[in-house]
Design a protein around this motif. Structure first.
Motif, PDB file in Angstrom:
ATOM      1  N   ILE A 170       0.650  -0.965  -0.218  1.00  0.00           N
ATOM      2  CA  ILE A 170       0.264  -0.237  -0.286  1.00  0.00           C
ATOM      3  C   ILE A 170       0.534   1.391  -0.043  1.00  0.00           C
ATOM      4  O   ILE A 170       0.200   1.919  -1.167  1.00  0.00           O
ATOM      5  N   VAL A 171       1.539   1.328   0.952  1.00  0.00           N
ATOM      6  CA  VAL A 171       2.757   2.217   1.202  1.00  0.00           C
ATOM      7  C   VAL A 171       3.714   3.086  -0.739  1.00  0.00           C
ATOM      8  O   VAL A 171       3.500   3.962  -1.152  1.00  0.00           O
ATOM      9  N   GLY A 172       3.679   1.280  -1.100  1.00  0.00           N
ATOM     10  CA  GLY A 172       4.321   1.375  -2.676  1.00  0.00           C
ATOM     11  C   GLY A 172       3.583   2.468  -3.806  1.00  0.00           C
ATOM     12  O   GLY A 172       4.059   2.750  -4.092  1.00  0.00           O
ATOM     13  N   GLY A 173       2.435   2.003  -3.846  1.00  0.00           N
ATOM     14  CA  GLY A 173       1.178   2.512  -3.977  1.00  0.00           C
ATOM     15  C   GLY A 173       1.104   3.842  -3.799  1.00  0.00           C
ATOM     16  O   GLY A 173       0.118   4.022  -4.924  1.00  0.00           O
ATOM     17  N   LEU A 174       0.574   4.328  -2.621  1.00  0.00           N
ATOM     18  CA  LEU A 174       0.564   5.399  -2.869  1.00  0.00           C
ATOM     19  C   LEU A 174       1.414   6.438  -3.761  1.00  0.00           C
ATOM     20  O   LEU A 174       0.939   7.669  -4.036  1.00  0.00           O
ATOM     21  N   LYS A 175       2.573   6.467  -3.807  1.00  0.00           N
ATOM     22  CA  LYS A 175       3.569   7.140  -4.788  1.00  0.00           C
ATOM     23  C   LYS A 175       2.923   7.097  -6.422  1.00  0.00           C
ATOM     24  O   LYS A 175       3.510   8.056  -6.538  1.00  0.00           O
ATOM     25  N   HIS A 176       2.300   6.400  -6.676  1.00  0.00           N
ATOM     26  CA  HIS A 176       1.432   6.197  -7.866  1.00  0.00           C
ATOM     27  C   HIS A 176       0.097   6.942  -8.211  1.00  0.00           C
ATOM     28  O   HIS A 176      -0.456   6.038  -8.695  1.00  0.00           O
ATOM     29  N   LEU A 177      -0.386   7.064  -7.155  1.00  0.00           N
ATOM     30  CA  LEU A 177      -1.702   6.993  -7.546  1.00  0.00           C
ATOM     31  C   LEU A 177      -2.332   8.020  -8.304  1.00  0.00           C
ATOM     32  O   LEU A 177      -3.765   7.885  -9.828  1.00  0.00           O
ATOM     33  N   ARG A 178      -1.286   9.423  -8.427  1.00  0.00           N
ATOM     34  CA  ARG A 178      -1.710  10.124  -9.703  1.00  0.00           C
ATOM     35  C   ARG A 178      -1.039  10.707 -10.401  1.00  0.00           C
ATOM     36  O   ARG A 178      -1.268  11.032 -11.529  1.00  0.00           O
ATOM     37  N   ASP A 179      -0.862   8.375 -11.319  1.00  0.00           N
ATOM     38  CA  ASP A 179      -0.140   8.309 -12.143  1.00  0.00           C
ATOM     39  C   ASP A 179      -1.140   8.635 -13.419  1.00  0.00           C
ATOM     40  O   ASP A 179      -2.223   8.532 -13.172  1.00  0.00           O
ATOM     41  N   GLY A 180      -0.679   9.184 -14.428  1.00  0.00           N
ATOM     42  CA  GLY A 180      -1.182   8.824 -16.034  1.00  0.00           C
ATOM     43  C   GLY A 180      -2.201   8.389 -15.937  1.00  0.00           C
ATOM     44  O   GLY A 180      -1.545   7.099 -16.175  1.00  0.00           O
ATOM     45  N   PRO A 181      -2.831   7.455 -17.177  1.00  0.00           N
ATOM     46  CA  PRO A 181      -3.881   6.368 -17.271  1.00  0.00           C
ATOM     47  C   PRO A 181      -2.969   5.991 -18.688  1.00  0.00           C
ATOM     48  O   PRO A 181      -2.248   6.934 -19.078  1.00  0.00           O
ATOM     49  N   MET A 182      -3.203   4.548 -19.001  1.00  0.00           N
ATOM     50  CA  MET A 182      -2.305   4.130 -20.102  1.00  0.00           C
ATOM     51  C   MET A 182      -3.236   3.792 -21.589  1.00  0.00           C
ATOM     52  O   MET A 182      -5.063   3.962 -20.687  1.00  0.00           O
ATOM     53  N   ARG A 183      -2.987   4.239 -22.609  1.00  0.00           N
ATOM     54  CA  ARG A 183      -4.459   3.817 -24.070  1.00  0.00           C
ATOM     55  C   ARG A 183      -3.835   2.402 -24.071  1.00  0.00           C
ATOM     56  O   ARG A 183      -2.487   2.504 -24.931  1.00  0.00           O
ATOM     57  N   ILE A 184      -5.096   1.769 -23.842  1.00  0.00           N
ATOM     58  CA  ILE A 184      -4.707   0.110 -24.118  1.00  0.00           C
ATOM     59  C   ILE A 184      -5.966   0.019 -24.761  1.00  0.00           C
ATOM     60  O   ILE A 184      -7.372   0.175 -24.810  1.00  0.00           O
ATOM     61  N   SER A 185      -5.222  -1.540 -25.571  1.00  0.00           N
ATOM     62  CA  SER A 185      -6.057  -2.205 -26.507  1.00  0.00           C
ATOM     63  C   SER A 185      -6.382  -3.799 -25.815  1.00  0.00           C
ATOM     64  O   SER A 185      -5.503  -4.232 -25.612  1.00  0.00           O
ATOM     65  N   VAL A 186      -7.571  -4.067 -25.596  1.00  0.00           N
ATOM     66  CA  VAL A 186      -7.524  -5.260 -24.667  1.00  0.00           C
ATOM     67  C   VAL A 186      -8.151  -6.377 -25.413  1.00  0.00           C
ATOM     68  O   VAL A 186      -9.605  -6.333 -25.787  1.00  0.00           O
ATOM     69  N   ARG A 187      -7.939  -7.362 -26.509  1.00  0.00           N
ATOM     70  CA  ARG A 187      -8.449  -8.085 -26.760  1.00  0.00           C
ATOM     71  C   ARG A 187      -8.358  -9.544 -26.056  1.00  0.00           C
ATOM     72  O   ARG A 187      -7.791 -10.437 -25.476  1.00  0.00           O
ATOM     73  N   ILE A 188      -9.877 -10.100 -26.160  1.00  0.00           N
ATOM     74  CA  ILE A 188      -9.870 -11.777 -25.457  1.00  0.00           C
ATOM     75  C   ILE A 188     -10.440 -12.206 -26.086  1.00  0.00           C
ATOM     76  O   ILE A 188     -10.935 -12.737 -26.420  1.00  0.00           O
ATOM     77  N   ASP A 189      -9.505 -13.912 -26.129  1.00  0.00           N
ATOM     78  CA  ASP A 189      -9.828 -14.343 -27.313  1.00  0.00           C
ATOM     79  C   ASP A 189      -9.707 -14.389 -28.644  1.00  0.00           C
ATOM     80  O   ASP A 189      -9.394 -13.340 -29.339  1.00  0.00           O
ATOM     81  N   ASP A 190     -10.770 -14.588 -29.303  1.00  0.00           N
ATOM     82  CA  ASP A 190     -11.511 -14.021 -31.025  1.00  0.00           C
ATOM     83  C   ASP A 190     -12.894 -12.858 -30.437  1.00  0.00           C
ATOM     84  O   ASP A 190     -13.412 -12.455 -31.272  1.00  0.00           O
ATOM     85  N   ARG A 191     -12.908 -12.526 -29.732  1.00  0.00           N
ATOM     86  CA  ARG A 191     -14.017 -11.141 -28.712  1.00  0.00           C
ATOM     87  C   ARG A 191     -13.303  -9.677 -29.996  1.00  0.00           C
ATOM     88  O   ARG A 191     -12.219  -9.708 -30.079  1.00  0.00           O
ATOM     89  N   PRO A 192     -13.728  -9.009 -29.898  1.00  0.00           N
ATOM     90  CA  PRO A 192     -13.119  -7.798 -31.015  1.00  0.00           C
ATOM     91  C   PRO A 192     -12.315  -6.929 -29.279  1.00  0.00           C
ATOM     92  O   PRO A 192     -13.088  -6.967 -29.045  1.00  0.00           O
ATOM     93  N   PRO A 193     -11.630  -6.383 -30.260  1.00  0.00           N
ATOM     94  CA  PRO A 193     -10.852  -5.340 -29.189  1.00  0.00           C
ATOM     95  C   PRO A 193     -11.725  -4.198 -28.461  1.00  0.00           C
ATOM     96  O   PRO A 193     -12.657  -3.994 -28.970  1.00  0.00           O
ATOM     97  N   MET A 194     -11.391  -3.858 -27.104  1.00  0.00           N
ATOM     98  CA  MET A 194     -11.486  -3.219 -26.692  1.00  0.00           C
ATOM     99  C   MET A 194     -10.710  -2.378 -26.127  1.00  0.00           C
ATOM    100  O   MET A 194      -9.696  -2.231 -26.064  1.00  0.00           O
ATOM    101  N   ARG A 195     -11.118  -0.608 -26.453  1.00  0.00           N
ATOM    102  CA  ARG A 195     -10.461   0.050 -25.731  1.00  0.00           C
ATOM    103  C   ARG A 195     -10.596   1.027 -25.505  1.00  0.00           C
ATOM    104  O   ARG A 195     -11.898   1.490 -24.625  1.00  0.00           O
ATOM    105  N   ARG A 196      -9.435   1.209 -24.254  1.00  0.00           N
ATOM    106  CA  ARG A 196      -9.437   1.818 -23.056  1.00  0.00           C
ATOM    107  C   ARG A 196      -8.342   3.282 -22.477  1.00  0.00           C
ATOM    108  O   ARG A 196      -7.396   3.057 -22.725  1.00  0.00           O
TER     109      ARG A 196
END
Length: 326
Positions: A170-196
């Motif tokens: 938890i102590v380690g995680g507090l240092k990064h709570l305000r960091d910016g998000p990742m732009r990602i695409s997630v593909r599960i099996d043969d489903r269409p990719p999800m962008r988040r």
């Protein structure tokens, strides 16, 4: 592979950095195995270059039926990797901080109980996750992650973990709570990719995190599935709401999407921190994994009723204590 047997050949793979007294472990374990009629085990020490995979594979090649892994989740992950494709069983003697596999399977952190479990002969097939890419196959028993979770692990000092245990994360995680998000695409099996725009993606073989927090309700380590969580908090308030909902263990968790799959690929617009079973690995733009069903044998308690996977930890510890007494 059921039932207590005499004459079982075994080996011990141990991480000296996780043990207060390796000599004490040797005395206790060899005494218990001798009382059970097992030959003295071979002993293999992990190194920075090889945290357990090569040692467990060498033990099997030398004829070991059971490999005791003594260390944290990283040691257990490495030993499990060396047992893929063999009939040898992994016996977990947890001595690290997280010990997530042991916690998820109800395995005791007590040394005597762990020895008794291995000797009594209960066995269970365990799924593994396989990280794709690279020349060497890398497996995980608990969880793979990209983003915040890897940042948290990388920012947690060994000194703090030794002093206060799992809350150090938890102590380690507090240092990064305000960091910016990742732009990602997630593909599960043969489903269409999800962008988040996400802070973290977790791909899990089990359901519980540090401190007994249940993140995935349906996850089982032998169901042939991997469970996926996409975390999308943007503010400290979002993190607080997410954490509170997970701790309450009921209702919808805000800023978290969950899925199940067999093959998962996470792609980012830039290299991101990554981790396997609590060990930070090299950063990368992708995290591609797939489930390896029933990949290894694991030593587990033998329940009184074959349809009941629960057991009495105190009773197992008492049985183990009788094995190690003078």
């Amino acid at each position: 592979m059921e039932g207590r047997r005499s004459g079982v050949r075994s080996a011990v793979v141990f991480n000296p950095a996780k043990l207060d007294d390796p000599d004490d472990l040797r005395v206790v374990l060899e005494k218990a195995l001798a009382k059970a009629g097992w030959p003295a085990p071979e002993w293999h020490e992990t190194t920075r270059e090889d945290p357990g995979r090569g040692q467990s594979r060498a033990a099997v090649d030398a004829g070991a039926d059971v490999v005791f892994a003594c260390g944290g989740d990283g040691t257990i992950m490495a030993c499990a990797s060396g047992l893929v494709g063999t009939e040898a069983a992994l016996a977990v003697l947890p001595s690290g901080t997280g010990n997530l596999l042991a916690a998820n399977l109800g395995l005791s952190g007590d040394l005597a109980a762990g020895i008794a479990v291995a000797i009594e002969g209960g066995r269970r097939r365990l799924d593994l996750g396989l990280l794709k890419g690279g020349d060497e196959k890398r497996y995980f028993t608990v969880m793979a992650g990209m983003g915040f979770d890897a940042q948290m692990l990388g920012s947690t000092s060994e000194t703090t973990k030794a002093r206060i245990g799992w809350p150090a994360y938890i102590v380690g995680g507090l240092k990064h709570l305000r960091d910016g998000p990742m732009r990602i695409s997630v593909r599960i099996d043969d489903r269409p990719p999800m962008r988040r725009r996400a802070r973290s993606v977790l791909i899990a073989n089990v359901g519980r995190l540090q401190g007994g927090v249940r993140l995935f309700k349906e996850a089982e380590p032998d169901d042939g599935w991997l469970d996926i969580a996409i975390l999308t908090p943007r503010t400290v308030g979002h993190w607080a709401a997410l954490g509170w909902a997970v701790l309450r263990r009921r209702g919808r968790v805000p800023r978290m999407e969950t899925y199940r799959g067999h093959r998962i690929q996470v792609s980012s617009n830039r290299p991101q921190p990554r981790e396997l079973d609590g060990d930070v690995i090299e950063a990368g733009r992708t995290l591609q994994v797939e489930v390896q069903p029933r990949a290894i044998w694991l030593c587990v308690p033998r329940p009184e009723d074959s349809d009941d996977l629960t057991y009495d930890v105190d009773a197992a510890s008492e049985r183990g204590e009788r094995l190690v007494q003078q």
